[in-house]
Each structure stands twice: as structure tokens, then as C-alpha cells.
Design an enzyme around this catalytic site. Structure first.
Site, PDB file in Angstrom:
ATOM      1  N   LYS A 117       0.812  -1.219   0.000  1.00 26.66           N
ATOM      2  CA  LYS A 117       0.000   0.000   0.000  1.00 26.66           C
ATOM      3  C   LYS A 117       0.838   1.259   0.000  1.00 26.66           C
ATOM      4  CE  LYS A 117      -4.425  -1.598   1.448  1.00 26.66           C
ATOM      5  NZ  LYS A 117      -5.572  -1.498   2.342  1.00 26.66           N
ATOM      6  N   LYS A 200      -8.185 -12.286  -7.082  1.00 29.62           N
ATOM      7  CA  LYS A 200      -9.324 -12.235  -6.182  1.00 29.62           C
ATOM      8  C   LYS A 200     -10.369 -11.238  -6.700  1.00 29.62           C
ATOM      9  CE  LYS A 200      -9.986 -12.262  -1.255  1.00 29.62           C
ATOM     10  NZ  LYS A 200      -9.513 -12.088   0.102  1.00 29.62           N
ATOM     11  N   LYS A 203     -13.430  -5.033  -5.124  1.00 25.59           N
ATOM     12  CA  LYS A 203     -14.201  -3.823  -5.405  1.00 25.59           C
ATOM     13  C   LYS A 203     -13.333  -2.766  -6.069  1.00 25.59           C
ATOM     14  CE  LYS A 203     -13.780  -2.991  -0.465  1.00 25.59           C
ATOM     15  NZ  LYS A 203     -14.504  -3.219   0.767  1.00 25.59           N
TER      16      LYS A 203
END
Ligand code: TRP
Length: 338
Positions: A117, A200, A203
Site C-alpha cells: 500500500k 481475487k 471492489k
């Protein structure tokens, strides 16, 4: 080791819409764990975690309420479970500070989620993003939770949670925090992208065709499943035949999870079928199972005050458990007046 009451805790970030992946991998599993009744279940919308990367305030508030509606529509009962948002139970942030003083810089620097991140520009990431796993440990340990259902990607954070518990216990010569057990989701509930069976379902994928949103209507669900990527072979007759066929396996897994069947049972029924026949059957099951959830979510979202009452009541019940554990922690550490 001290004996700890069996207690389940898990959290989801209110950061955008819910997908079929959230439903099968988290919400539906949480509802099942709740109904097993062999433990107390506590579920949290982790809004403090969501702001480790700044969110638009109105969007964050909406996502928090929508997530609450998603929990309830999926079968998490705010009477049977404790359901609340993290920022309303101040003990999470208070224990997180103590844990910031337990965890070592080196431990945090090894976290793969931090590295992913923060990317190349770690110097410009927020201190909150770096400390994220210590807050997560506090979420869990402020309830002395013994079991934490999470996805594979959170395993490292749970190992860190155990390290924090062990170090705290050692540093103060106590047997106070439990060594929490992860309950990692199996492949059966791991939902992959409809466009790429090796990724995966997410969203944040730029392609909306890659996922089924819990807010999708029946037409959108059927259309996305019809267009889902597959290979040219018919479905195999046996589970072993799904090996090296990630897209086929994903669709069969989704069918099995939604219909509460095993993969073998699905193949006993559909083995040998072409995808042109299997996909409409899958769409029927998906529409059947998912539209009641999206309808219930929209109904709940129409009464914001009611959602806020549910969250406030959940926070009150959560504090009944968290406050004495934080108080005891403060006493152990030597805080006067705790
Ligand atoms: N980090 C988790 C995720 O991104 C969310 C989370 C925060 C969590 N606190 C938690 C999960 C405590 C389990 C227990 O999925």
C-alpha cells in the site's frame, strides 16, 4: 495459559461497495459462525482503519451505514451478535496506543500489506497506515477474542497480533492477552475475478464486469455471469478435473457456496455440461440468493436513523466487554487512576 471465553471478532473496512466475494468470504461465514452459538460473535465496521488513506467524509459515512445494512441483510443479527463501528468504542484507539509501544519498527516494516500500500514512496505514507496492524491487534485483543475469521491476505497481521500479545505478556510477566487463532477462509469461499480466475474478486478492480456487487440487480448478475471468462471444455465430472482450470473452478465454487452444496455435488449434477448450459443455471441460483439481500439492504438504507441506533446500541454492548479489559491493561502498565 489462562482460560479465555470463546469469542469471535472480525472487522471489515467501510471503503466502497460490497461484492459477492465479501458476501461468501466474510458476511455469510460470519452469520454461520453466529448461528453455531458456541461462541460470542462481535463484528465491526473498521472506520478508523479506513482513514489510514483519507476518505471523502460523506462517502465514508455512507459506506459505514451500507456495510451495516450488508451485515444485517446477510444474516448477522444485531441482537445475537455485537455489531458496531470502531470509532464509537474509544477503547480500540486507546489500546492501539499501548500496542504502538509494544510493536517494534522492524515487525511493522515486514508487513507485506504495508509494503504494497505504501508503494515506492513510504516516506509520504501516513503514520496511521504504518501502524494499521497495531490497531488491528487492538481490535481483537480489546475483547480477548480467541478466534478471528479472515481472508488469507490477513494471516500475517494475525501473526503480528499474536506476537504483540506474547510480547506484552512477557514484558509485564502476565498471562493477560490470549494467543488468538486465525480462522482462514477455505478455497470454497474464496471468490475470484470473473475476468481472471487467478485474481481475487475485488471492489477496486477497474472492470465492473470482474465482480458481482451486492447492489447489482437480477439483470446485471445474469449478464455478468453469462459473460464470465471460461475455457472451451465442458465441466468435468470430478473435483480433480477442475485442477488447472481456474475460471471453471471459480464458477463451480460460486455455485456450490451459493446453493450450500459441495463442489462434488455440483459436478454430480452438472459434470459434462457446456458452460452455455451451466451459466444460466448458475445465474438462477445467484439471482435467487442475492436479490433478497440487495432488496433488504436498500430497505434498511432508507431508515438511516434506525441504522445509527443499531450501531449505537452495538457500541454500548461492545464497551461493556472492552472497558474492563482496557482498564486492566492500564493497571498492568502503571497508569495512575485506571
Ligand atoms: N485488516 C482487515 C482487512 O482489511 C480488516 C480488519 C481490521 C480486521 N481489524 C480487524 C479483520 C480485526 C479481523 C480482525 O480485511
Amino acid at each position: 495459559m489462562a482460560e479465555f471465553t470463546p469469542r469471535v471478532f472480525s472487522g471489515i473496512q467501510p471503503s466502497g461497495g460490497l461484492t459477492l466475494g465479501n458476501y461468501l468470504g466474510a458476511l455469510k461465514r460470519f452469520a454461520t459462525m453466529q448461528d453455531q452459538g458456541s461462541w460470542q460473535t462481535i463484528f465491526c465496521m473498521v472506520d478508523l482503519h479506513a482513514i489510514t488513506v483519507w476518505q471523502d467524509p460523506a462517502t465514508l459515512a455512507r459506506a459505514t451505514r451500507e456495510l451495516c445494512a450488508g451485515f444485517i441483510a446477510s444474516g448477522v443479527d444485531p441482537e445475537k451478535s455485537i455489531l458496531f463501528n470502531q470509532s464509537q468504542v474509544v477503547e480500540h484507539a486507546q489500546l492501539a496506543w499501548i500496542f504502538n509501544c509494544v510493536a517494534r519498527m522492524g515487525w511493522m516494516q515486514r508487513m507485506t500489506q504495508w509494503k504494497d500500500k505504501a508503494g515506492k514512496n513510504q516516506q509520504n505514507a501516513s503514520l496511521g497506515l504504518f501502524a494499521y496492524p497495531a490497531l488491528m491487534a487492538a481490535d481483537i485483543l480489546v475483547y480477548h477474542a480467541t478466534h478471528v475469521p479472515v481472508g488469507e491476505d490477513q494471516k500475517q497481521h494475525l501473526e503480528l497480533t499474536r506476537d504483540i500479545a506474547i510480547k506484552f505478556n512477557n514484558d509485564f510477566g502476565v498471562d493477560f492477552f490470549p494467543e488468538t487463532e486465525p480462522v482462514i477462509e477455505g478455497t470454497a469461499t474464496r471468490v475470484m475475478s470473473l475476468r481472471d480466475g487467478s485474481k481475487k474478486m475485488s471492489k477496486s478492480d477497474p472492470s465492473d464486469q470482474s465482480r458481482i456487487n451486492l447492489s447489482d440487480d437480477a439483470d446485471a448478475i445474469a449478464q455478468k455471469l453469462r459473460k464470465a471468462r471460461t475455457d472451451p471444455e465442458p465441466l468435468p465430472e470430478t473435483v480433480a478435473g477442475l485442477e488447472d482450470r481456474p475460471e471453471a473452478r471459480n464458477l463451480v465454487n460460486i455455485y456450490a457456496a451459493l446453493a450450500d452444496m459441495t463442489v462434488a455435488e455440483v459436478l454430480a449434477e452438472h459434470g459434462g455440461s457446456q458452460f452455455s448450459a451451466f451459466k444460466p443455471a448458475l445465474a438462477d441460483v445467484a439471482v435467487d440468493r442475492l436479490t433478497p439481500i440487495s432488496t433488504e439492504m436498500s430497505r434498511l438504507m432508507q431508515d438511516q436513523a434506525e441504522i445509527d441506533r443499531i450501531l449505537a446500541r452495538g457500541a454500548e454492548r461492545a464497551r461493556e466487554i472492552a472497558a474492563p479489559i482496557l482498564k486492566k491493561t492500564y493497571e498492568i502498565v502503571g497508569m495512575v487512576g485506571a
